[in-house]
Enzyme design. Sequence first.
Site, PDB file in Angstrom:
ATOM      1  N   ASP A  51       0.854  -1.192   0.000  1.00  9.22           N
ATOM      2  CA  ASP A  51       0.000   0.000   0.000  1.00  9.22           C
ATOM      3  C   ASP A  51       0.892   1.245   0.000  1.00  9.22           C
ATOM      4  O   ASP A  51       1.824   1.351   0.797  1.00  9.22           O
ATOM      5  CB  ASP A  51      -0.886  -0.026   1.260  1.00  9.22           C
ATOM      6  CG  ASP A  51      -1.922   1.087   1.273  1.00  9.22           C
ATOM      7  OD1 ASP A  51      -3.120   0.771   1.130  1.00  9.22           O
ATOM      8  OD2 ASP A  51      -1.532   2.270   1.433  1.00  9.22           O
ATOM      9  N   ASN A 101      -2.485  12.982  -4.457  1.00  8.01           N
ATOM     10  CA  ASN A 101      -3.659  13.402  -5.244  1.00  8.01           C
ATOM     11  C   ASN A 101      -4.021  14.853  -4.954  1.00  8.01           C
ATOM     12  O   ASN A 101      -4.300  15.626  -5.871  1.00  8.01           O
ATOM     13  CB  ASN A 101      -4.874  12.531  -4.877  1.00  8.01           C
ATOM     14  CG  ASN A 101      -4.922  11.253  -5.700  1.00  8.01           C
ATOM     15  OD1 ASN A 101      -4.474  11.231  -6.831  1.00  8.01           O
ATOM     16  ND2 ASN A 101      -5.432  10.196  -5.106  1.00  8.01           N
ATOM     17  N   HIS A 120      -5.571  14.254  -9.531  1.00  9.39           N
ATOM     18  CA  HIS A 120      -5.890  12.836  -9.687  1.00  9.39           C
ATOM     19  C   HIS A 120      -5.136  12.172 -10.841  1.00  9.39           C
ATOM     20  O   HIS A 120      -4.695  11.018 -10.744  1.00  9.39           O
ATOM     21  CB  HIS A 120      -7.409  12.703  -9.881  1.00  9.39           C
ATOM     22  CG  HIS A 120      -7.946  11.384  -9.449  1.00  9.39           C
ATOM     23  ND1 HIS A 120      -8.153  10.367 -10.340  1.00  9.39           N
ATOM     24  CD2 HIS A 120      -8.311  10.925  -8.221  1.00  9.39           C
ATOM     25  CE1 HIS A 120      -8.635   9.317  -9.679  1.00  9.39           C
ATOM     26  NE2 HIS A 120      -8.731   9.627  -8.387  1.00  9.39           N
ATOM     27  N   ASP A 140      -2.868   8.932 -10.811  1.00  7.03           N
ATOM     28  CA  ASP A 140      -3.038   7.768 -11.709  1.00  7.03           C
ATOM     29  C   ASP A 140      -1.694   7.364 -12.303  1.00  7.03           C
ATOM     30  O   ASP A 140      -1.360   6.170 -12.383  1.00  7.03           O
ATOM     31  CB  ASP A 140      -3.987   8.114 -12.863  1.00  7.03           C
ATOM     32  CG  ASP A 140      -5.450   8.024 -12.439  1.00  7.03           C
ATOM     33  OD1 ASP A 140      -5.696   7.649 -11.278  1.00  7.03           O
ATOM     34  OD2 ASP A 140      -6.344   8.322 -13.273  1.00  7.03           O
ATOM     35  N   GLU A 194      -4.998   2.255  -3.945  1.00  4.08           N
ATOM     36  CA  GLU A 194      -3.536   2.300  -4.089  1.00  4.08           C
ATOM     37  C   GLU A 194      -2.905   1.080  -3.428  1.00  4.08           C
ATOM     38  O   GLU A 194      -1.781   1.104  -2.957  1.00  4.08           O
ATOM     39  CB  GLU A 194      -3.000   3.634  -3.569  1.00  4.08           C
ATOM     40  CG  GLU A 194      -2.877   3.896  -2.093  1.00  4.08           C
ATOM     41  CD  GLU A 194      -4.070   3.671  -1.174  1.00  4.08           C
ATOM     42  OE1 GLU A 194      -5.104   3.132  -1.600  1.00  4.08           O
ATOM     43  OE2 GLU A 194      -3.926   4.021   0.009  1.00  4.08           O
TER      44      GLU A 194
HETATM   45  N1  LIG Z   1      -5.331   8.993  -8.539  1.00  3.26           N
HETATM   46  C1  LIG Z   1      -5.952   7.979  -7.961  1.00  3.26           C
HETATM   47  N2  LIG Z   1      -6.132   7.962  -6.626  1.00  3.26           N
HETATM   48  C2  LIG Z   1      -6.744   6.899  -6.058  1.00  3.26           C
HETATM   49  C3  LIG Z   1      -7.219   5.823  -6.811  1.00  3.26           C
HETATM   50  N3  LIG Z   1      -7.771   4.922  -5.951  1.00  3.26           N
HETATM   51  C4  LIG Z   1      -7.670   5.435  -4.706  1.00  3.26           C
HETATM   52  N4  LIG Z   1      -7.060   6.641  -4.755  1.00  3.26           N
HETATM   53  C5  LIG Z   1      -6.739   7.554  -3.708  1.00  3.26           C
HETATM   54  O1  LIG Z   1      -5.872   6.963  -2.782  1.00  3.26           O
HETATM   55  C6  LIG Z   1      -5.971   7.689  -1.583  1.00  3.26           C
HETATM   56  C7  LIG Z   1      -5.921   6.750  -0.421  1.00  3.26           C
HETATM   57  O2  LIG Z   1      -5.900   7.528   0.753  1.00  3.26           O
HETATM   58  P1  LIG Z   1      -5.878   6.938   2.189  1.00  3.26           P
HETATM   59  O3  LIG Z   1      -6.677   5.643   2.239  1.00  3.26           O
HETATM   60  O4  LIG Z   1      -6.334   8.009   3.088  1.00  3.26           O
HETATM   61  O5  LIG Z   1      -4.426   6.555   2.451  1.00  3.26           O
HETATM   62  P2  LIG Z   1      -3.065   7.301   2.252  1.00  3.26           P
HETATM   63  O6  LIG Z   1      -3.246   8.746   2.027  1.00  3.26           O
HETATM   64  O7  LIG Z   1      -2.308   6.593   1.215  1.00  3.26           O
HETATM   65  O8  LIG Z   1      -2.409   7.086   3.641  1.00  3.26           O
HETATM   66  P3  LIG Z   1      -1.827   5.759   4.244  1.00  3.26           P
HETATM   67  O9  LIG Z   1      -2.289   4.599   3.438  1.00  3.26           O
HETATM   68  O10 LIG Z   1      -2.377   5.708   5.648  1.00  3.26           O
HETATM   69  O11 LIG Z   1      -0.358   5.907   4.231  1.00  3.26           O
HETATM   70  C8  LIG Z   1      -7.310   8.454  -1.670  1.00  3.26           C
HETATM   71  O12 LIG Z   1      -7.028   9.836  -1.830  1.00  3.26           O
HETATM   72  C9  LIG Z   1      -7.967   7.914  -2.900  1.00  3.26           C
HETATM   73  O13 LIG Z   1      -8.710   8.907  -3.567  1.00  3.26           O
HETATM   74  C10 LIG Z   1      -7.008   5.867  -8.239  1.00  3.26           C
HETATM   75  O14 LIG Z   1      -7.383   4.978  -8.983  1.00  3.26           O
HETATM   76  N5  LIG Z   1      -6.396   6.945  -8.758  1.00  3.26           N
END
Ligand SMILES: Nc1nc2c(ncn2[C@@H]2O[C@H](COP(=O)(O)OP(=O)(O)OP(=O)(O)O)[C@@H](O)[C@H]2O)c(=O)[nH]1
Length: 445
Positions: A315, A323, A328, A332, A358
């Site tokens: 992860d 983002n 976004h 991606d 992610e």
């Molecule tokens: N650009 C993009 N962002 C994504 C996608 N899928 C998920 N996300 C983003 O991934 C981010 C995940 O955020 P969090 O679950 O808060 O986790 P994090 O910011 O990575 O923090 P930690 O995992 O705790 O280190 C969110 O902002 C989602 O919008 C995608 O397909 N494309």
Amino acid sequence: MAIEHSTHNEKDVVEAADITLLRRYQATFTQSREAILFFQHGRIFDCNPAALALFRIQDREQIAKLDIVTLSPRTQPSGQRSDIEGNVHIKQALNVGQVLFDWQMRDLDGRDFPAEVMLYRLDLPEGTVLQATVRDTSEHQAQRQALLQREQDLLEAQRIARLGNWISDFERGEIRWCEQIYQMFGRPQGERITHAIFMQAVHPDDRKRVQTAFDAAMRGAPYDITHRVVHPDGSVRTLHQRGQIEFSPDGQARRMVGTIQDITEQKRLEAELEHNAITDHLTGAFNRKRFDEEIEKALARRRRHSVSTALILLDIDHFKPVNDTHGHDVGDQVLVELTQLIQTSLRVPDLLARWGGEEFVLLMPDTGLSEAHHLAERLRQQIASHRFSVVGTITASLGVTTLQSTDCSHSSMKRLDEALYRAKHSGRNQVIEAPPIASVCDQPH
Ligand SMILES: Nc1nc2c(ncn2[C@@H]2O[C@H](COP(=O)(O)OP(=O)(O)OP(=O)(O)O)[C@@H](O)[C@H]2O)c(=O)[nH]1
């Protein structure tokens, strides 16, 4: 016979025989459905009722005024003049006794029609005359035309369906292909095809299967097989063949007739659909559906053969700020770049799938826990040292485990998720091994 046993004198018998012959001939002449005309020096002097009907001659008196040339259009379909060409046939009949040819005729109403003409030379006491037997072939030609049209339509339908037909003639030891099949095999039209040449064109990996199907067909089994062929230029096509043996009454296989359909495009579409169904559209990694299938197979292997399979859950750390800061689309792009980076470290049997957002999951067959930990650590370092476009450096946290014999997919993923959770809460950018406890599946499956 009649002459030998006759009690009359010989002359009377011959005359009687001549008269009988003449009567018979007259009957044939009158009743014949074929038009018969007699002419001398181009002038018609007699014809039968069938000729009167065919050429629309109303009245017998007209015959004397008819020239043989008046019963033809000025020119033949070949472009030749009828009088010149007609004379060639007449001369030939006079020389050799008879001649058969196709001729365009014209009746007195001006209707042109195709005919088959037989010219005979008759040497009579009054001099040499010619007999013309004329058969109207317009119906026959119309049927031929309709048949040709049907053949054309069939060829067109076959071309559209990418379908061709073939006959394997066992007596001659050769295979006859239609035009389409030569194209399907990328071979020159009309080339002599034998079974050996056909087998040579079959993809080496498919040859054994094709030969087995063919041998079974020779024993009466249906011939229905899909195989690839390699064109002389190296390109590969996929063909679907169906065929049937024809046996002679004594049970000998005489020939085999069949069809071939080029299904290359269909196969490509199927592969594309299949690929789309199991692939994550953004990153090109496998999707969860494919991962679910693979983990079930790995669990079965684990239970049956005690083969170790390792799992890594990865992860990205603090992806939300990526983002939020860069948008976004940049986020991606990071996911795509990360996928490519991980893929460079994988072995052939390893499977990378996007678990969601992610998060990525790796399934590694025949891998123990320490080996998996080692790989996970290498991945962590690679990610941390990589410069991602626009965003620069990022880090990732990873959980590692191996499948246990009592596991189900849910219990193993739960253990993996807990390891990842601990990696996140221990400061991120690190690898945590799940404790090697045998979880018991708590989900109905
Ligand atoms: N650009 C993009 N962002 C994504 C996608 N899928 C998920 N996300 C983003 O991934 C981010 C995940 O955020 P969090 O679950 O808060 O986790 P994090 O910011 O990575 O923090 P930690 O995992 O705790 O280190 C969110 O902002 C989602 O919008 C995608 O397909 N494309």
